[in-house]
Design a protein around this motif. Sequence first.
Motif, PDB file in Angstrom:
ATOM      1  N   LEU A 152       0.701  -1.220   0.073  1.00 14.50           N
ATOM      2  CA  LEU A 152       0.007  -0.210  -0.039  1.00 14.50           C
ATOM      3  C   LEU A 152       0.903   1.474  -0.025  1.00 14.50           C
ATOM      4  CD1 LEU A 152      -2.442  -1.096   2.796  1.00 14.50           C
ATOM      5  CD2 LEU A 152      -2.940  -1.230   0.387  1.00 14.50           C
ATOM      6  N   THR A 153       0.436   2.181  -0.791  1.00 10.50           N
ATOM      7  CA  THR A 153       0.924   3.600  -0.897  1.00 10.50           C
ATOM      8  C   THR A 153       0.351   4.320   0.279  1.00 10.50           C
ATOM      9  OG1 THR A 153      -0.309   4.739  -2.493  1.00 10.50           O
ATOM     10  CG2 THR A 153       1.648   3.437  -3.228  1.00 10.50           C
ATOM     11  N   ASP A 154       0.833   5.400   0.836  1.00 12.91           N
ATOM     12  CA  ASP A 154       0.083   6.329   1.621  1.00 12.91           C
ATOM     13  C   ASP A 154      -1.230   6.821   1.075  1.00 12.91           C
ATOM     14  OD1 ASP A 154       2.335   6.263   3.363  1.00 12.91           O
ATOM     15  OD2 ASP A 154       3.280   8.059   2.779  1.00 12.91           O
ATOM     16  N   ALA A 155      -1.335   7.092  -0.449  1.00  8.59           N
ATOM     17  CA  ALA A 155      -2.625   7.421  -0.639  1.00  8.59           C
ATOM     18  C   ALA A 155      -3.477   6.046  -0.904  1.00  8.59           C
ATOM     19  CB  ALA A 155      -2.325   7.810  -2.385  1.00  8.59           C
ATOM     20  N   ASP A 156      -3.138   5.229  -0.858  1.00  9.91           N
ATOM     21  CA  ASP A 156      -3.872   3.771  -0.512  1.00  9.91           C
ATOM     22  C   ASP A 156      -4.623   3.746   0.946  1.00  9.91           C
ATOM     23  OD1 ASP A 156      -3.648   2.787  -3.237  1.00  9.91           O
ATOM     24  OD2 ASP A 156      -1.853   1.633  -2.571  1.00  9.91           O
ATOM     25  N   VAL A 157      -3.722   3.889   1.618  1.00 10.10           N
ATOM     26  CA  VAL A 157      -4.006   3.971   2.999  1.00 10.10           C
ATOM     27  C   VAL A 157      -5.199   5.065   3.376  1.00 10.10           C
ATOM     28  CG1 VAL A 157      -3.328   4.262   5.389  1.00 10.10           C
ATOM     29  CG2 VAL A 157      -1.889   2.757   3.906  1.00 10.10           C
ATOM     30  N   ASP A 158      -4.628   6.334   2.874  1.00 10.49           N
ATOM     31  CA  ASP A 158      -5.680   7.309   2.741  1.00 10.49           C
ATOM     32  C   ASP A 158      -7.021   7.152   2.381  1.00 10.49           C
ATOM     33  OD1 ASP A 158      -3.780   8.829   4.341  1.00 10.49           O
ATOM     34  OD2 ASP A 158      -3.158  10.111   2.555  1.00 10.49           O
ATOM     35  N   ALA A 159      -6.975   6.460   1.190  1.00  8.24           N
ATOM     36  CA  ALA A 159      -8.299   6.149   0.615  1.00  8.24           C
ATOM     37  C   ALA A 159      -9.051   5.139   1.298  1.00  8.24           C
ATOM     38  CB  ALA A 159      -7.970   5.583  -0.929  1.00  8.24           C
ATOM     39  N   LEU A 160      -8.533   4.226   1.984  1.00 12.50           N
ATOM     40  CA  LEU A 160      -9.348   3.274   2.901  1.00 12.50           C
ATOM     41  C   LEU A 160      -9.687   3.945   3.791  1.00 12.50           C
ATOM     42  CD1 LEU A 160      -6.942   0.212   2.321  1.00 12.50           C
ATOM     43  CD2 LEU A 160      -9.154   0.317   1.483  1.00 12.50           C
ATOM     44  N   ALA A 161      -9.071   4.605   4.689  1.00 11.27           N
ATOM     45  CA  ALA A 161      -9.505   5.471   5.910  1.00 11.27           C
ATOM     46  C   ALA A 161     -10.557   6.591   5.531  1.00 11.27           C
ATOM     47  CB  ALA A 161      -8.291   6.354   6.366  1.00 11.27           C
ATOM     48  N   GLN A 162     -10.837   7.020   4.515  1.00  9.28           N
ATOM     49  CA  GLN A 162     -11.468   8.073   4.273  1.00  9.28           C
ATOM     50  C   GLN A 162     -12.892   7.630   3.532  1.00  9.28           C
ATOM     51  OE1 GLN A 162      -9.769  11.136   1.973  1.00  9.28           O
ATOM     52  NE2 GLN A 162      -8.127  11.241   3.719  1.00  9.28           N
ATOM     53  N   GLY A 163     -12.823   6.231   2.952  1.00 10.19           N
ATOM     54  CA  GLY A 163     -13.787   5.517   2.092  1.00 10.19           C
ATOM     55  C   GLY A 163     -14.674   4.805   2.854  1.00 10.19           C
ATOM     56  N   GLY A 164     -15.663   4.056   2.246  1.00  7.02           N
ATOM     57  CA  GLY A 164     -16.446   2.869   3.020  1.00  7.02           C
ATOM     58  C   GLY A 164     -15.806   1.660   2.768  1.00  7.02           C
ATOM     59  N   THR A 165     -14.823   1.338   2.131  1.00  2.00           N
ATOM     60  CA  THR A 165     -14.215   0.017   1.862  1.00  2.00           C
ATOM     61  C   THR A 165     -13.307  -0.557   2.893  1.00  2.00           C
ATOM     62  OG1 THR A 165     -14.379   0.563  -0.716  1.00  2.00           O
ATOM     63  CG2 THR A 165     -12.918  -1.027   0.073  1.00  2.00           C
ATOM     64  N   VAL A 166     -13.679  -1.834   3.539  1.00  2.00           N
ATOM     65  CA  VAL A 166     -13.082  -2.497   4.556  1.00  2.00           C
ATOM     66  C   VAL A 166     -11.624  -3.146   3.959  1.00  2.00           C
ATOM     67  CG1 VAL A 166     -13.055  -4.221   6.049  1.00  2.00           C
ATOM     68  CG2 VAL A 166     -15.017  -2.941   5.720  1.00  2.00           C
ATOM     69  N   ALA A 167     -10.580  -2.913   4.521  1.00  2.91           N
ATOM     70  CA  ALA A 167      -9.365  -3.382   4.147  1.00  2.91           C
ATOM     71  C   ALA A 167      -9.355  -4.910   4.834  1.00  2.91           C
ATOM     72  CB  ALA A 167      -8.200  -2.873   4.668  1.00  2.91           C
ATOM     73  N   THR A 168      -9.376  -6.036   4.153  1.00  8.08           N
ATOM     74  CA  THR A 168      -9.464  -7.426   4.546  1.00  8.08           C
ATOM     75  C   THR A 168      -8.053  -8.054   4.610  1.00  8.08           C
ATOM     76  OG1 THR A 168     -11.743  -7.514   4.166  1.00  8.08           O
ATOM     77  CG2 THR A 168     -10.706  -9.604   4.441  1.00  8.08           C
ATOM     78  N   LEU A 169      -7.562  -8.228   5.542  1.00  8.73           N
ATOM     79  CA  LEU A 169      -6.008  -8.847   5.553  1.00  8.73           C
ATOM     80  C   LEU A 169      -6.164 -10.166   5.781  1.00  8.73           C
ATOM     81  CD1 LEU A 169      -4.410  -5.947   8.051  1.00  8.73           C
ATOM     82  CD2 LEU A 169      -5.163  -6.025   5.318  1.00  8.73           C
ATOM     83  N   LEU A 170      -5.439 -11.165   4.776  1.00  6.72           N
ATOM     84  CA  LEU A 170      -5.339 -12.268   4.807  1.00  6.72           C
ATOM     85  C   LEU A 170      -4.036 -12.967   5.234  1.00  6.72           C
ATOM     86  CD1 LEU A 170      -7.193 -12.429   1.440  1.00  6.72           C
ATOM     87  CD2 LEU A 170      -8.373 -12.298   3.804  1.00  6.72           C
ATOM     88  N   PRO A 171      -3.797 -12.974   6.361  1.00  9.91           N
ATOM     89  CA  PRO A 171      -2.266 -13.472   7.036  1.00  9.91           C
ATOM     90  C   PRO A 171      -1.960 -15.128   6.538  1.00  9.91           C
ATOM     91  CG  PRO A 171      -3.829 -13.252   8.849  1.00  9.91           C
ATOM     92  CD  PRO A 171      -4.405 -12.700   7.835  1.00  9.91           C
ATOM     93  N   GLY A 172      -2.958 -15.754   6.287  1.00 11.58           N
ATOM     94  CA  GLY A 172      -2.858 -17.325   5.891  1.00 11.58           C
ATOM     95  C   GLY A 172      -1.958 -17.257   4.594  1.00 11.58           C
ATOM     96  N   ALA A 173      -2.235 -16.125   3.811  1.00 13.52           N
ATOM     97  CA  ALA A 173      -1.501 -16.044   2.649  1.00 13.52           C
ATOM     98  C   ALA A 173      -0.164 -15.829   2.742  1.00 13.52           C
ATOM     99  CB  ALA A 173      -2.312 -15.280   1.468  1.00 13.52           C
ATOM    100  N   GLU A 174       0.010 -14.999   3.377  1.00 19.69           N
ATOM    101  CA  GLU A 174       1.486 -14.648   3.741  1.00 19.69           C
ATOM    102  C   GLU A 174       2.250 -15.751   4.325  1.00 19.69           C
ATOM    103  OE1 GLU A 174      -0.278 -11.432   2.073  1.00 19.69           O
ATOM    104  OE2 GLU A 174      -0.893 -12.084   3.813  1.00 19.69           O
ATOM    105  N   PHE A 175       1.599 -16.202   5.318  1.00 14.62           N
ATOM    106  CA  PHE A 175       2.285 -17.322   6.154  1.00 14.62           C
ATOM    107  C   PHE A 175       2.583 -18.446   5.152  1.00 14.62           C
ATOM    108  CE2 PHE A 175       1.976 -21.620   7.970  1.00 14.62           C
ATOM    109  CZ  PHE A 175       2.880 -21.588   9.198  1.00 14.62           C
ATOM    110  N   SER A 176       1.657 -18.741   4.209  1.00 12.17           N
ATOM    111  CA  SER A 176       1.912 -19.927   3.116  1.00 12.17           C
ATOM    112  C   SER A 176       2.745 -19.515   2.045  1.00 12.17           C
ATOM    113  CB  SER A 176       0.556 -20.504   2.684  1.00 12.17           C
ATOM    114  OG  SER A 176      -0.202 -20.994   3.841  1.00 12.17           O
ATOM    115  N   THR A 177       3.012 -18.446   1.673  1.00 10.45           N
ATOM    116  CA  THR A 177       3.878 -18.173   0.588  1.00 10.45           C
ATOM    117  C   THR A 177       5.136 -17.380   1.039  1.00 10.45           C
ATOM    118  OG1 THR A 177       2.688 -15.763   0.371  1.00 10.45           O
ATOM    119  CG2 THR A 177       1.757 -17.637  -0.763  1.00 10.45           C
ATOM    120  N   ARG A 178       5.479 -17.323   2.160  1.00 13.58           N
ATOM    121  CA  ARG A 178       6.732 -16.630   2.759  1.00 13.58           C
ATOM    122  C   ARG A 178       6.787 -15.046   2.320  1.00 13.58           C
ATOM    123  NH1 ARG A 178      10.858 -21.606   2.669  1.00 13.58           N
ATOM    124  NH2 ARG A 178      10.191 -22.734   4.838  1.00 13.58           N
ATOM    125  N   ALA A 179       5.575 -14.492   2.376  1.00 10.06           N
ATOM    126  CA  ALA A 179       5.681 -13.231   1.619  1.00 10.06           C
ATOM    127  C   ALA A 179       5.592 -12.349   2.683  1.00 10.06           C
ATOM    128  CB  ALA A 179       4.312 -12.974   0.709  1.00 10.06           C
TER     129      ALA A 179
END
Length: 391
Positions: free
Chosen positions: A256-283
């Motif tokens: 995410l860029t700072d602009a992405d974070v600001d857009a999520l903070a100001q809009g009605g879109t939820v940021a859904t985080l999926l840590p299982g994907a990072e765990f399983s891909t070592r990302a």
Amino acid sequence: MSSSTVITNIATLITNDPSLSDTDALGTVRNAAVVLEGDRVAWTGEASKAPATDNRVDAGGRAVIPGFVDSHSHLVFAGDRTEEFHARMSGRPYGAGGIRTTVAATRAATDAELEANLTRYLREALRQGTTTFETKSGYGLTVEDEARALRIAAAHTDEVTFLGAHVVPPEFAEDPAAYVALVTGEMLDACAPHARWIDVFCEKGAFDGDQARAILTAGRARGLRPRVHANQLTYGPGVQLAVELDAASADHCTHLTDADVDALAQGGTVATLLPGAEFSTRAQWPDARRLLDASATVALSTDCNPGSSFTSSMPFCLALAVRDMGMTPDEALWSATAGGARALRRDDVGRLAPGAYADLAVLDAPSHVHLAYRPGVPLVTEVWHRGVRVN
């Protein structure tokens, strides 16, 4: 007439109703009780003040939390990608192309095989406290296979998502524009009656911003609400597009860029985080702390799928979020329950307050903090779904 049941002798009750607590946003009530009437919550509060009921259940000094709301999964599939996982854990990087392996297996499977697989993982998730789930198509990528995936999913949940735009299938590799036309035309016509949502994998190797906009706009015109796989593998236009189109959620949000974070903070879109994907891909882990500090709404989900996150365990994902993504135990639990409900634009799940569905999990622990404190331990000892004890 439906009978009423009080679950009492609860050490800590998490309601996600801040009006019930002076100390936290989780609406924690200690020495608590919850009254269920039919499939709904009728009352919550201190056990000493509970009204009379037809039935009484003793929680034995355990903690009770709302049932988990898993707002992102891919459960209509066939086949196995063990070899891919093994190779990745041996050093091969993850990319979007592995989805095509599951596509081939899913196309070859019967309806009965797909449904048996789906219900197997739903039972597995339910045992671990998940009482509401969303699931997607996306492993058929033909008109017939996408429509049947959605029909199968719709028999088990209202939260069904059309993901014909998962990747471009091999037969359209030389003409992706023709596949986008299929997704927005004949495929959408066949799939829209069976779905509530439309999703697109807006990512390098899948669909670019212009293609994603065309697909989501077409779906919205047919009454489907947008969601977006956004910014998982690289920086890209997915998050901005999600906010622009008032998508319910932008899912992954790893880069995410700072602009992405600001857009999520100001809009009605939820940021859904999926840590299982990072765990399983070592990302790289998503930075939940950055999003929360900006006042963005965050959900946690499993992303259960056979390629990049083969887990149905919300407790496991919650523990990862606390350990590796900068979330507190309270924030992680809220995101895995009320946050998931926000990502589905629901107010009848993810909380234990009068009028909400009577979906809850009893933990073999005095506090929800044990979900992160004792990772990997099966702490969910009892689950109630729609007012009925299911295990």
